[in-house]
Design a protein around this motif. Sequence first.
Motif: not given
Length: 105
Positions: A81-105
């Motif tokens: 498709g026409p997009a050339r730049k990637p989407l920013a991605t972030y770390s995400i983890e499931l721990r003990d049934g809870e989702l956590y996200v980190s912006l440090n990536r």
Amino acid sequence: MPEGPAWERLGLALSPGEKRVVEVGGREILVCRSGERYFALASRCSHAAWPLADEPIEGSQIVCTLHGARFDLRDGCPVSGPARKPLATYSIELRDGELYVSLNR
Ligand code: FES
């Protein structure tokens, strides 16, 4: 629970194929689940900022239907498709049934 202050608990649960836009640290992030895998990416297309919240996921890709760009959920890179730049991605983890996200990536 993941170590460090950079992880933010999202307080939501997603079914397979479900996605949601959340705000973390002032950023809108698209959180989605494909099968048993979770992904966290920029919530708008890198081509013309179309919101991706309601766009379809096909396997490991999300499709921006405005102009047809496809992005790999794993690294945010455009696949076609026409997009050339990637989407920013972030770390995400499931721990003990809870989702956590980190912006440090
Ligand atoms: S805005 Fe997504 S492909 Fe153009």
